[in-house]
Scaffold this motif. Structure first.
Motif, mmCIF file in Angstrom:
data_model
loop_
_atom_site.group_PDB
_atom_site.id
_atom_site.type_symbol
_atom_site.label_atom_id
_atom_site.label_comp_id
_atom_site.label_asym_id
_atom_site.label_seq_id
_atom_site.Cartn_x
_atom_site.Cartn_y
_atom_site.Cartn_z
ATOM 1 N N TYR A 183 36.480 81.219 66.653
ATOM 2 C CA TYR A 183 36.005 82.045 65.483
ATOM 3 C C TYR A 183 36.838 81.654 64.274
ATOM 4 C CZ TYR A 183 32.855 85.172 63.369
ATOM 5 O OH TYR A 183 32.254 86.094 62.520
ATOM 6 N N LEU A 212 42.184 87.670 70.162
ATOM 7 C CA LEU A 212 42.093 88.024 68.789
ATOM 8 C C LEU A 212 41.002 88.847 68.571
ATOM 9 C CD1 LEU A 212 43.773 86.207 65.628
ATOM 10 C CD2 LEU A 212 41.167 87.557 65.620
ATOM 11 N N GLN A 268 48.143 83.616 50.261
ATOM 12 C CA GLN A 268 47.027 84.475 49.631
ATOM 13 C C GLN A 268 47.649 85.917 49.044
ATOM 14 O OE1 GLN A 268 44.332 84.356 52.897
ATOM 15 N NE2 GLN A 268 42.939 83.071 51.711
ATOM 16 N N TRP A 286 46.780 89.138 50.726
ATOM 17 C CA TRP A 286 47.072 89.505 52.292
ATOM 18 C C TRP A 286 48.754 89.372 52.514
ATOM 19 C CZ3 TRP A 286 43.905 90.649 56.245
ATOM 20 C CH2 TRP A 286 42.542 90.395 55.751
ATOM 21 N N SER A 314 47.493 89.497 62.299
ATOM 22 C CA SER A 314 47.954 88.167 62.573
ATOM 23 C C SER A 314 47.813 87.370 61.230
ATOM 24 C CB SER A 314 47.278 87.788 63.571
ATOM 25 O OG SER A 314 47.792 88.121 65.006
ATOM 26 N N LEU A 315 48.776 87.455 60.430
ATOM 27 C CA LEU A 315 48.641 87.039 58.965
ATOM 28 C C LEU A 315 48.575 85.427 58.993
ATOM 29 C CD1 LEU A 315 50.821 89.400 57.231
ATOM 30 C CD2 LEU A 315 48.204 89.333 56.805
ATOM 31 N N LYS A 316 47.424 85.036 58.390
ATOM 32 C CA LYS A 316 47.550 83.473 58.110
ATOM 33 C C LYS A 316 48.291 82.995 57.058
ATOM 34 C CE LYS A 316 42.511 83.702 58.625
ATOM 35 N NZ LYS A 316 41.448 82.975 58.732
HETATM 36 N N1 MTE Z 1 46.056 85.321 55.010
HETATM 37 C C1 MTE Z 1 45.170 85.621 55.632
HETATM 38 N N2 MTE Z 1 45.454 86.350 56.875
HETATM 39 C C2 MTE Z 1 44.322 86.677 57.544
HETATM 40 C C3 MTE Z 1 43.240 86.963 57.002
HETATM 41 C C4 MTE Z 1 42.834 86.539 55.670
HETATM 42 O O1 MTE Z 1 41.879 86.363 55.250
HETATM 43 N N3 MTE Z 1 43.872 85.779 55.148
HETATM 44 N N4 MTE Z 1 41.703 87.706 57.900
HETATM 45 C C5 MTE Z 1 42.618 88.542 58.958
HETATM 46 C C6 MTE Z 1 41.674 89.027 59.671
HETATM 47 S S1 MTE Z 1 40.583 90.417 59.286
HETATM 48 C C7 MTE Z 1 41.328 88.699 60.843
HETATM 49 S S2 MTE Z 1 40.436 89.280 62.001
HETATM 50 C C8 MTE Z 1 42.187 87.372 61.458
HETATM 51 C C9 MTE Z 1 41.003 86.518 61.594
HETATM 52 O O2 MTE Z 1 41.589 85.220 62.167
HETATM 53 P P1 MTE Z 1 40.586 83.589 62.485
HETATM 54 O O3 MTE Z 1 40.219 83.194 60.928
HETATM 55 O O4 MTE Z 1 41.749 82.847 63.040
HETATM 56 O O5 MTE Z 1 39.436 83.905 63.311
HETATM 57 O O6 MTE Z 1 43.097 86.967 60.447
HETATM 58 C C10 MTE Z 1 43.832 87.658 59.926
HETATM 59 N N5 MTE Z 1 44.678 87.255 59.004
#
Ligand code: MTE
Ligand code: MO
Length: 252
Positions: free
Chosen positions: A77, A130, A169, A172, A217-219
């Protein structure tokens, strides 16, 4: 506080006071043991405190469930789109060779790591779930370096209580306590399902905290600050999530 029977006693105390005289009293008890989350204020504050304190006392050292390869979700996802701004696009075009993860704050040796450097450290792989707070979830195989390994490299000072994460971002950002920071399943990931971590899932670098909901789980992480207080970050609640109405602690 390492004695399990003592832990059970404190938790029983928390539960009993929560039932008998209201969660505000239980929150006071949690305070005595230093188990207060950054978003402890406001009408939901005592509830947040009770959840966090009870989890910390009961699930100390517990592991998130890991799954067999056959359970990996296909496709994975992706929530949202990768950043489209000029800085991200330029870094992506260069294969993220110039992406840096800087570490500062209460550390003996502040440092800055490239993705390649992080990949050279001992790696850990986990197949975990996740779960998004919005109701969907997926299972993937994540590969990365344990956050504890990086924290050991920079040398965290004894007064450290949280690790704050910033991402490319600005909206976030967030933090975890030292228990989650040093937990063996907490990873700085750069790989997913056997390949590089796709940009949609947070590549090149993403935090994985599998004992909490997906939003922890911050991206696209770029910066970590080790600190004894999160008061100086944003509104002082420890993350962007409580600023938007979600709990700082999202243990599952
Ligand atoms: N930098 C960043 N981290 C983020 C987000 C985001 O929009 N930006 N979305 C969060 C949310 S709400 C969820 S549920 C997950 C989604 O991870 P996925 O895109 O790998 O499914 O990442 C989290 N980390
Ligand atoms: Mo989410």
């Amino acid at each position: 506080m390492s004695n399990p029977s003592r832990r059970k006693l404190i938790t029983a105390g928390l539960a009993a006071t929560a039932g008998a005289s209201g969660i505000a009293v239980a929150a006071k008890l949690a305070d005595q043991y230093g188990l207060i989350p950054p978003d402890h204020g406001g009408i939901y504050g005592p509830g947040q405190t009770l959840t966090y304190a009870a989890h910390r006392l009961l699930t100390h050292n517990s592991l998130a469930r890991e799954f067999p390869r056959s359970q990996i979700s296909n496709p994975a996802y992706v929530n949202g789109k990768p950043p489209k701004d000029e800085v991200f696009t330029r870094l992506q075009a260069g294969g993220f060779a110039d992406w840096r993860l800087t570490v500062d704050g209460m550390v003996a040796r502040p440092a800055s790591f490239s993705v390649r450097e992080l990949k050279s450290y001992p790696s850990s792989t986990q197949i975990t779930h996740l779960a998004c707070e919005e109701g969907w979830s997926f299972i993937a195989e994540w590969t990365g370096v344990p956050l504890s390994h990086v924290l050991n490299l920079v040398g965290i000072l004894p007064q450290a209580k949280y690790v704050v994460f910033l991402t490319i971002q600005r909206r976030w950002w967030g933090s975890v306590d030292m228990e989650d920071a040093l937990h063996p399943q907490t990873l700085i990931t750069y790989g997913m399902n056997g390949g590089n971590l796709p940009a949609g899932n947070g590549g090149p670098l993403r935090l994985r905290v599998p004992r909490q909901l997906g939003y922890k789980s911050l991206k696209y992480i770029t910066h970590m600050t080790v600190t004894d207080s999160v008061k100086g970050f944003g509104k002082g609640l420890g993350a962007s999530s409580p600023e938007g109405g979600y709990a700082w602690y999202a243990g599952i």
